[in-house]
Write a protein that holds these residues in place. Structure first.
Motif, PDB file in Angstrom:
ATOM      1  N   HIS A  30       0.873  -1.014  -0.170  1.00 43.95           N
ATOM      2  CA  HIS A  30      -0.122   0.101   0.366  1.00 43.95           C
ATOM      3  C   HIS A  30       0.976   1.070   0.153  1.00 43.95           C
ATOM      4  CE1 HIS A  30      -3.868   2.166   1.236  1.00 43.95           C
ATOM      5  NE2 HIS A  30      -2.923   3.296   1.239  1.00 43.95           N
ATOM      6  N   LEU A  31       1.165   1.512   0.828  1.00 38.11           N
ATOM      7  CA  LEU A  31       2.353   2.392   0.929  1.00 38.11           C
ATOM      8  C   LEU A  31       3.569   2.344  -0.137  1.00 38.11           C
ATOM      9  CD1 LEU A  31       5.275   2.323   4.173  1.00 38.11           C
ATOM     10  CD2 LEU A  31       3.615   3.850   3.543  1.00 38.11           C
ATOM     11  N   ALA A  32       3.948   1.754  -0.992  1.00 34.99           N
ATOM     12  CA  ALA A  32       4.915   1.361  -2.277  1.00 34.99           C
ATOM     13  C   ALA A  32       3.651   2.142  -3.374  1.00 34.99           C
ATOM     14  CB  ALA A  32       5.841   0.445  -2.024  1.00 34.99           C
ATOM     15  N   SER A  33       2.761   1.243  -3.413  1.00 34.74           N
ATOM     16  CA  SER A  33       2.461   1.820  -4.891  1.00 34.74           C
ATOM     17  C   SER A  33       1.545   3.940  -4.553  1.00 34.74           C
ATOM     18  CB  SER A  33       0.741   1.329  -4.611  1.00 34.74           C
ATOM     19  OG  SER A  33      -0.217   1.504  -3.548  1.00 34.74           O
ATOM     20  N   GLY A  34       2.430   3.838  -3.582  1.00 33.74           N
ATOM     21  CA  GLY A  34       1.608   5.297  -3.688  1.00 33.74           C
ATOM     22  C   GLY A  34      -0.017   5.982  -2.913  1.00 33.74           C
ATOM     23  N   ALA A  35      -0.177   5.091  -2.473  1.00 31.87           N
ATOM     24  CA  ALA A  35      -2.316   4.879  -1.747  1.00 31.87           C
ATOM     25  C   ALA A  35      -2.050   5.758  -0.550  1.00 31.87           C
ATOM     26  CB  ALA A  35      -2.312   3.844  -2.145  1.00 31.87           C
ATOM     27  N   CYS A  36      -1.159   6.218  -0.262  1.00 32.53           N
ATOM     28  CA  CYS A  36      -1.595   6.752   0.404  1.00 32.53           C
ATOM     29  C   CYS A  36      -2.134   8.411   0.730  1.00 32.53           C
ATOM     30  CB  CYS A  36      -0.736   7.302   2.227  1.00 32.53           C
ATOM     31  SG  CYS A  36       0.708   6.006   2.999  1.00 32.53           S
ATOM     32  N   LYS A  37      -2.899   8.454   1.062  1.00 31.09           N
ATOM     33  CA  LYS A  37      -3.782  10.114   0.915  1.00 31.09           C
ATOM     34  C   LYS A  37      -3.065  11.186   0.692  1.00 31.09           C
ATOM     35  CE  LYS A  37      -7.529   8.266   2.015  1.00 31.09           C
ATOM     36  NZ  LYS A  37      -9.024   8.159   2.932  1.00 31.09           N
ATOM     37  N   ASP A  38      -2.633  11.194   1.933  1.00 32.15           N
ATOM     38  CA  ASP A  38      -1.994  12.554   2.921  1.00 32.15           C
ATOM     39  C   ASP A  38      -0.645  12.000   3.875  1.00 32.15           C
ATOM     40  OD1 ASP A  38      -3.092  11.297   5.285  1.00 32.15           O
ATOM     41  OD2 ASP A  38      -4.987  12.246   4.962  1.00 32.15           O
ATOM     42  N   ASN A  97      -0.572  12.092   7.223  1.00 25.70           N
ATOM     43  CA  ASN A  97      -1.153  11.247   8.680  1.00 25.70           C
ATOM     44  C   ASN A  97      -1.277   9.908   8.090  1.00 25.70           C
ATOM     45  OD1 ASN A  97      -1.238  13.488  10.071  1.00 25.70           O
ATOM     46  ND2 ASN A  97      -3.698  14.268  10.078  1.00 25.70           N
ATOM     47  N   GLU A  98      -1.894   9.273   6.931  1.00 20.08           N
ATOM     48  CA  GLU A  98      -2.057   8.307   6.398  1.00 20.08           C
ATOM     49  C   GLU A  98      -0.927   7.207   6.735  1.00 20.08           C
ATOM     50  OE1 GLU A  98      -4.551   5.182   2.843  1.00 20.08           O
ATOM     51  OE2 GLU A  98      -4.924   7.325   3.021  1.00 20.08           O
ATOM     52  N   TYR A  99       0.525   7.873   5.815  1.00 18.12           N
ATOM     53  CA  TYR A  99       1.969   7.562   5.502  1.00 18.12           C
ATOM     54  C   TYR A  99       2.704   6.937   7.025  1.00 18.12           C
ATOM     55  CZ  TYR A  99       6.390   7.552   5.392  1.00 18.12           C
ATOM     56  OH  TYR A  99       8.220   7.147   5.051  1.00 18.12           O
ATOM     57  N   GLN A 100       1.558   7.852   7.923  1.00 15.94           N
ATOM     58  CA  GLN A 100       2.344   8.216   9.397  1.00 15.94           C
ATOM     59  C   GLN A 100       1.611   6.507  10.085  1.00 15.94           C
ATOM     60  OE1 GLN A 100       2.018  12.037  10.464  1.00 15.94           O
ATOM     61  NE2 GLN A 100       4.310  11.799  11.408  1.00 15.94           N
ATOM     62  N   LYS A 101       0.104   6.800   9.749  1.00 20.21           N
ATOM     63  CA  LYS A 101      -0.241   5.747  10.728  1.00 20.21           C
ATOM     64  C   LYS A 101      -0.028   4.201   9.721  1.00 20.21           C
ATOM     65  CE  LYS A 101      -5.204   3.169  10.389  1.00 20.21           C
ATOM     66  NZ  LYS A 101      -6.395   3.782  10.051  1.00 20.21           N
ATOM     67  N   MET A 102       0.233   3.529   8.260  1.00 18.72           N
ATOM     68  CA  MET A 102       1.019   3.260   8.251  1.00 18.72           C
ATOM     69  C   MET A 102       2.251   2.144   8.430  1.00 18.72           C
ATOM     70  SD  MET A 102      -1.009   1.394   5.234  1.00 18.72           S
ATOM     71  CE  MET A 102      -3.076   1.793   6.401  1.00 18.72           C
ATOM     72  N   THR A 103       3.176   3.149   8.509  1.00 17.76           N
ATOM     73  CA  THR A 103       4.111   3.486   8.829  1.00 17.76           C
ATOM     74  C   THR A 103       4.162   2.557   9.934  1.00 17.76           C
ATOM     75  OG1 THR A 103       4.931   5.313   9.482  1.00 17.76           O
ATOM     76  CG2 THR A 103       5.539   4.157   7.149  1.00 17.76           C
ATOM     77  N   GLY A 104       3.305   2.760  10.785  1.00 18.89           N
ATOM     78  CA  GLY A 104       2.751   2.403  12.762  1.00 18.89           C
ATOM     79  C   GLY A 104       2.872   1.425  12.602  1.00 18.89           C
ATOM     80  N   ILE A 105       1.923   0.904  11.605  1.00 14.29           N
ATOM     81  CA  ILE A 105       1.263  -0.471  11.689  1.00 14.29           C
ATOM     82  C   ILE A 105       2.136  -1.561  11.400  1.00 14.29           C
ATOM     83  CG2 ILE A 105      -0.261  -2.069  10.464  1.00 14.29           C
ATOM     84  CD1 ILE A 105      -2.038   0.639  10.109  1.00 14.29           C
ATOM     85  N   ILE A 106       3.047  -1.113  10.485  1.00 15.73           N
ATOM     86  CA  ILE A 106       4.128  -1.917  10.046  1.00 15.73           C
ATOM     87  C   ILE A 106       5.292  -2.601  10.816  1.00 15.73           C
ATOM     88  CG2 ILE A 106       6.488  -1.736   8.377  1.00 15.73           C
ATOM     89  CD1 ILE A 106       4.297  -1.053   6.195  1.00 15.73           C
ATOM     90  N   GLU A 107       5.702  -1.136  11.647  1.00 15.56           N
ATOM     91  CA  GLU A 107       6.346  -1.885  12.389  1.00 15.56           C
ATOM     92  C   GLU A 107       5.963  -2.120  14.277  1.00 15.56           C
ATOM     93  OE1 GLU A 107       8.985   0.900  16.124  1.00 15.56           O
ATOM     94  OE2 GLU A 107       7.140   2.260  14.926  1.00 15.56           O
ATOM     95  N   GLY A 108       4.722  -1.871  14.239  1.00 16.57           N
ATOM     96  CA  GLY A 108       4.317  -2.815  14.992  1.00 16.57           C
ATOM     97  C   GLY A 108       4.144  -4.344  14.245  1.00 16.57           C
TER      98      GLY A 108
END
Length: 64
Positions: free
Chosen positions: A25-33, A35-46
Motif C-alpha cells: 500500500h505504501l509502495a504504490s503511493g496509495a496514501c492520501k496524505d 497522516n495516512e503514511y504515518q499510520k501505515m508505517t506505524g502498523i508495519i512497525e507494530g
C-alpha cells in the motif's frame, strides 16, 4: 490439542502477509496524505515487532 509450533508458524505467516499488504500500500503511493503514511508505517512497525517477539519465543521454546 493442536501442535503449538504449527500454530506459531501459522501466526508468523499471517503477520508477514499483513505486513506485506501494508508495505505494498505504501509502495504504490496509495496514501492520501502524511497522516495516512504515518499510520501505515506505524502498523508495519507494530507487525514487525510482533513477528520478532514470536520468533524469539519460538526459538526460546525450541532451545529449552
Amino acid at each position: 490439542m493442536k501442535n503449538p509450533l504449527k500454530q506459531q508458524i501459522h501466526l508468523k505467516i499471517k503477520l508477514r502477509g499483513m505486513m506485506n499488504e501494508h508495505a505494498d500500500h505504501l509502495a504504490s503511493g496509495a496514501c492520501k496524505d502524511y497522516n495516512e503514511y504515518q499510520k501505515m508505517t506505524g502498523i508495519i512497525e507494530g507487525l514487525a515487532l510482533a513477528e520478532r517477539e514470536l520468533l524469539d519465543y519460538v526459538e526460546k521454546v525450541l532451545t529449552e
